[in-house]
Design an enzyme around this catalytic site. Structure first.
Site, PDB file in Angstrom:
ATOM      1  N   PRO A  88       0.791  -1.209   0.000  1.00 51.62           N
ATOM      2  CA  PRO A  88       0.000   0.000   0.000  1.00 51.62           C
ATOM      3  C   PRO A  88       0.831   1.271   0.000  1.00 51.62           C
ATOM      4  CG  PRO A  88      -0.094  -1.160   2.107  1.00 51.62           C
ATOM      5  CD  PRO A  88       1.069  -1.635   1.359  1.00 51.62           C
ATOM      6  N   GLU A  89       0.553   2.109  -0.938  1.00 52.80           N
ATOM      7  CA  GLU A  89       1.082   3.462  -0.915  1.00 52.80           C
ATOM      8  C   GLU A  89      -0.113   4.349  -0.586  1.00 52.80           C
ATOM      9  OE1 GLU A  89       3.723   4.260  -4.281  1.00 52.80           O
ATOM     10  OE2 GLU A  89       3.903   2.117  -4.585  1.00 52.80           O
TER      11      GLU A  89
END
Length: 271
Positions: free
Chosen positions: A2-3
């Site tokens: 996840p960014e």
DNA sequence: CTATGGACCTGAATGC
DNA sequence: TGCATTCAGGTCCATA
């Protein structure tokens, strides 16, 4: 995994459902990255007032002023269940509420769940205190961004990943934003001209905003808290495209290592 | 102070 | 088929 876009998509997918819910229990599985600073049982009976995001952290405001921080690490994802299935091998945190269960699934356990006395507490500031500005907020102004770049001697991609100038740009979106801006990832931040840095500023915003719109990237296993897959990866120009033709000039996309992490770029379009 | 490399942990994909 | 190696979206920490 996840960014910023994936974390924001996750937040939006359950914030409305959990806000106002009363906590019935909080259960930990295998240890995650940082220990809880208070026993999770102290959450029982309290209400989750809101869910915010800062960089790649999710911030759950508890009604007594405490803050529950959740980070998804590399492989974490959250689901919000009305009826919760039995915990699987990689489910390591459940927040059971009156409206459903928020469950953290994280095979590699680089994720974190940290209960802090409040946003200004040392425990919270230790994690949040050095974060740069939000790329999609008003604080991300061109002039300060350019000034920040001028102060750094490191390769621009590393400066983006460090998150001290601007948060949320991870390994995928750093490559994508630099491609969109036409800047070589190895270029020293302080040696980027003002036209280029203006393009980078705009590219960071547009790449992240469009990834949020598309529901994030689904590379391995990302999905929102309701289980929806994201579609950004279908529109990636360079990330994961080694050897494939550059979408702009047709020359093969190249891959290199920077600080032990893969960087993808087009040697012709990025200088 | 910065730059670099290792550490954390598991699973999937690749190579022999 | 089986086993070893490499790689993966993040971040902190020790070392030079």
């Amino acid at each position: 995994m996840p960014e910023l876009p994936e974390v924001e998509v996750t937040r939006r997918s359950f914030a409305g459902q959990i806000a106002g819910a009363r906590i019935l229990s909080a259960n930990l599985g295998k240890p995650l990255r940082w220990p809880l600073s208070a026993p999770p049982a102290t959450l029982i009976g309290h209400v989750v007032a809101a869910v915010r995001r800062r960089g790649k952290y999710l911030l759950l405001d508890i009604d007594d002023g405490r803050l529950l921080l959740i980070h998804l690490g590399m492989s974490g994802s959250l689901r919000f269940f009305q009826t919760c299935p039995p915990a699987g091998k990689h489910d390591h945190f459940d927040l059971v509420t009156s409206r459903g269960t928020l469950r953290l699934h994280d095979p590699r356990r680089f994720g974190a769940v940290v209960l802090t006395p409040g946003e200004q507490s040392d425990a919270a500031q230790r994690l949040l205190g050095r974060l740069g500005v939000e790329p999609l907020g008003d604080g991300f102004d061109l002039v300060s961004f350019q000034a920040g770049l001028r102060q750094r001697n490191a390769p621009v991609k590393q400066v983006l990943l460090a998150g001290e100038l601007v948060v949320g740009v991870g390994n995928i979106y750093a490559s994508e934003a630099l491609f969109q801006a036409g800047i070589r990832p190895t270029r020293k931040a302080c040696r980027i001209g003002s036209e280029s840095s203006a393009r980078l500023h705009a590219a960071i915003r547009s790449v992240l905003a469009s990834a949020v719109e598309l529901g994030g990237s689904t590379l391995k296993d990302f999905s929102s808290a309701s289980g929806e897959a994201g579609h950004f990866q279908l529109s990636a120009c360079v990330y994961g495209r080694e050897g494939l033709p550059c979408v702009r000039c047709g020359r093969p996309v190249r891959k290199m290592l920077q600080g032990q992490r893969s960087t993808y770029f087009c040697a012709a379009c990025q200088r």
